[in-house]
Design an enzyme around this catalytic site. Structure first.
Site, PDB file in Angstrom:
ATOM      1  N   GLU A   1       0.924  -1.104   0.122  1.00  0.00           N
ATOM      2  CA  GLU A   1      -0.136   0.272   0.062  1.00  0.00           C
ATOM      3  C   GLU A   1       0.815   1.134   0.021  1.00  0.00           C
ATOM      4  OE1 GLU A   1      -2.334   0.785   3.656  1.00  0.00           O
ATOM      5  OE2 GLU A   1      -3.494   2.369   2.629  1.00  0.00           O
TER       6      GLU A   1
ATOM      7  N   LYS B   1       4.731  -0.008  10.809  1.00  0.00           N
ATOM      8  CA  LYS B   1       4.857   1.281  10.071  1.00  0.00           C
ATOM      9  C   LYS B   1       4.498   2.320  11.196  1.00  0.00           C
ATOM     10  CE  LYS B   1       3.420   0.744   5.856  1.00  0.00           C
ATOM     11  NZ  LYS B   1       2.646   0.616   4.569  1.00  0.00           N
TER      12      LYS B   1
ATOM     13  N   ARG C   1       6.041 -13.343   8.846  1.00  0.00           N
ATOM     14  CA  ARG C   1       6.778 -12.064   8.598  1.00  0.00           C
ATOM     15  C   ARG C   1       7.946 -11.927   9.487  1.00  0.00           C
ATOM     16  NH1 ARG C   1       3.368  -9.278  12.433  1.00  0.00           N
ATOM     17  NH2 ARG C   1       4.705  -8.465  14.173  1.00  0.00           N
TER      18      ARG C   1
END
Length: 556
Positions: free
Chosen positions: A36, A270, A260
């Site tokens: 994104e 983030k 991850r």
RNA sequence: UGACCUAUGGUGUAAUGGUAACACACCAGUUUUUGGUUCUGGUUUUCUAGGUUCGAGUCCUGGUAGGUCAACCA
């Protein structure tokens, strides 16, 4: 030549191999990397990038770079550019650059189709009401009062939503599945919401935007992605992913999940990275302490070292915490072969060679990199006054101290063997100057002195030295695992994560150094020239220290 | 206390029912005009209880532990 034992495959490679063997994908495979565009890429993304592109490379397919831009509130073109730069820098070439926003019309048609099939309805409930209806993981949800609207009414309402007749939040489009489903994502998930916001690409064309779950799988399907790889937290979304593709009857892309990356001594989310930037703990997204791709690049990491790191950490489905030392190993391994050696004195003290003529300068030829396949040399000026490291001299040297102390001998790298004769101190007892005599027959490369020494130290000629600034970086956090710290991680910032040494002395040849160039400061570490450098002032970032077994010995 | 995912040295990852291995880290030595590098060796492993099997890290069941999911985020 045939490999004796083929490297074992990771579970994703096995899936692809099996799919290819079974003839499931005669046209080959296609993967995608779908960030994104609302932030900068980090080392965790690098894992995903290496996985997606690596899979395609290994099995002869392609990889699309897809910007998952379904939420105009957070997304900006600036991020698109930085993401493209980072992926390219890592060394990958995408088959197609695509945007989920390119599919807004397709997705809209998909939505109308599901309405027509009675698989979707317009809901007038508020966000709070929908949340309340949703139930909890252990209690079933309640049907919305708007769940049984007719196809015609839903279609009309949805078209009015698209036409902009309603304000943000007035209505949503939901899939009609099962409000009692054990999987929360199957309890009539939202497909569309109203957002009267300008989109970074489609502008004001749309005021309804698809949710992730109604966009991602269909985008995969439109592109005919064969293997859609994502992180484990999307595992619970997979039934919904499959449900939409099945009900729509479109290309059956398949989603696979991997764990991850978690890296010790740093944070990866983030939100937390943004907090570090906003609260000025770091200088920006590309601060060399950040685990972002741009930060690592500025720190002096090479694309190859990061790719190699991603290869070495492997891929599986269990939670992991990779030790930072593996990343450090990967960059040292790369730079050891590729970085030229130079001399820089970080904490200087003057060494006077009392029997060397004060008016003499020699240009010594010193090899750039003993590890290189072809040895090249550079010229370094030598004179009677040199800077050496303060900790390369001791008044009372302990045993096994292979450096200077009165009566001890060392080789000056690429120059002569010297014997320490004396030293001077100031009123406080600090050493201000060290004196030594050199052995003329011991010149590097043509040594006939017969003297052998245990230690070699680096130096820079006082008269020729160039001043520079050095920024020594270290781990961001003083704790290994920040996962359970929550917002408290800010309390564990390493106070020594950045140490600026404003005035160091480097050999004069460094005037020609280029931004980003990797160098080894002999016996000190790998450094790279920072963009902050000017013609008058060089700034070097420490990428990583050299391994230091003497420090361990000393600590004992 | 619902669904789903996971469990192999200190950290990761292999072993695809048949001798538990590789890398990093750590320790010792070797090499070295970088206390770097190289090379050699070493320490340390299958969550638990049953079951299937000639044979289980692997398959099955229960337990335990960790993780994910209840945004009009992705």
């Amino acid at each position: 030549m045939e490999e004796l034992k083929p490297k074992s495959l990771n579970f994703l490679e096995e899936i692809v191999q099996d799919d290819l063997a079974s003839g499931k994908y005669s046209k080959g495979i296609l993967t995608r990397f779908p960030p994104e565009p609302n932030g900068y890429l980090h080392i965790g993304h690098a894992k995903s990038i290496c996985l997606n592109f690596g899979l395609a490379q290994r099995f002869g397919g392609g990889t699309n770079l897809r910007f998952d831009d379904t939420n105009p509130v957070t997304e900006e073109t600036e991020y698109v550019e930085s993401i493209k730069k980072d992926v390219s820098w890592l060394g990958f070439t995408w088959a197609n650059e695509v945007y989920t926003s390119d599919y807004f019309e397709d997705l809209y048609q998909f939505a109308e189709k599901l309405i027509t099939l009675s698989f979707a309805y317009v809901d007038d409930s508020t966000a709070a009401e929908i949340a309340a209806q949703k139930g909890t993981p252990t209690t079933p949800g309640q049907n919305s009062p708007f769940r049984n609207r007719s196809v015609e009414e839903n279609l009309a309402l949805f078209r009015d939503m698209k036409a902009g007749k309603y304000a943000d939040g007035d209505k949503v489009l939901r899939a009609k599945i099962d409000m009692a489903h054990a999987n929360m994502h199957m309890r009539d998930p939202l497909m569309y919401r109203i957002r009267h916001v300008k989109h970074h690409r489609s502008g004001d064309k749309w005021c309804i935007y698809p949710m992730y779950d109604f966009a991602h799988g269909q985008s995969d399907s439109i592109e005919e992605i064969t293997h859609s790889i994502c992180t484990l937290e999307f595992d619970v979304h997979r039934p919904l992913y499959d449900w939409f593709l099945d009900k729509l009857g479109i290309f059956p892309s398949h989603q696979y999940e991997f764990a991850r990356l978690n890296l010790s001594h740093t944070v990866m989310s983030k939100r937390k990275l943004l907090q570090l930037v906003n609260e000025k703990v770091v200088s920006g997204w590309d601060d060399p302490r950040m685990p972002t791709i741009s930060g690592l690049r500025r720190r002096g990491f090479t694309p190859a070292s990061i790719r190699n790191f991603c290869e070495r950490i492997g891929v599986a489905k269990r939670d992991n915490l990779i030790d930072l030392s593996l990343l450090e190993f990967c960059i040292r391994e790369d730079l050891n072969k590729s970085a030229d050696r130079v001399m820089a004195v970080l904490d200087p003290i003057k060494l006077v060679i009392t029997n060397y003529p004060a008016d003499k300068t020699e240009d010594l030829q010193i090899e750039n990199n003993p590890e290189a396949e072809v040895i090249t040399k550079r010229s370094v000026p030598f004179s009677n006054e040199l800077y050496i490291e303060r900790d390369d001299f001791m008044i009372d040297p302990p045993k096994k101290f292979f450096r200077l102390g009165v009566g001890l001998q060392v080789r000056l790298k690429g120059a002569y063997i010297v014997t320490c004769t004396d030293f001077k101190t100031d009123a406080a007892g600090n050493v201000t100057e060290v004196h030594a005599e050199y052995i003329p027959e011991s010149k590097s490369g043509q040594d006939t002195s017969g003297v052998s020494v245990k230690g070699t130290i680096h130096w820079v000629s006082v008269a020729h030295a160039l001043e520079a600034e050095v920024r020594n970086f270290d781990r961001l956090l003083i704790v290994e695992d920040a996962s359970e710290l929550g917002d408290d991680f800010m309390k564990f910032i390493n106070p020594e994560s950045l140490q600026i040494v404003p005035k160091v002395y480097v050999e004069p040849g460094l005037k020609a150094a280029k931004e980003g160039q990797a160098l080894q400061f002999i016996r000190k570490g790998y450094y790279s020239l920072d963009a902050d450098s000017t013609a008058d002032k060089l700034v070097f970032n420490r990428t990583v220290t050299l391994k230091d077994t003497w420090a361990k010995e000393k600590a004992k």
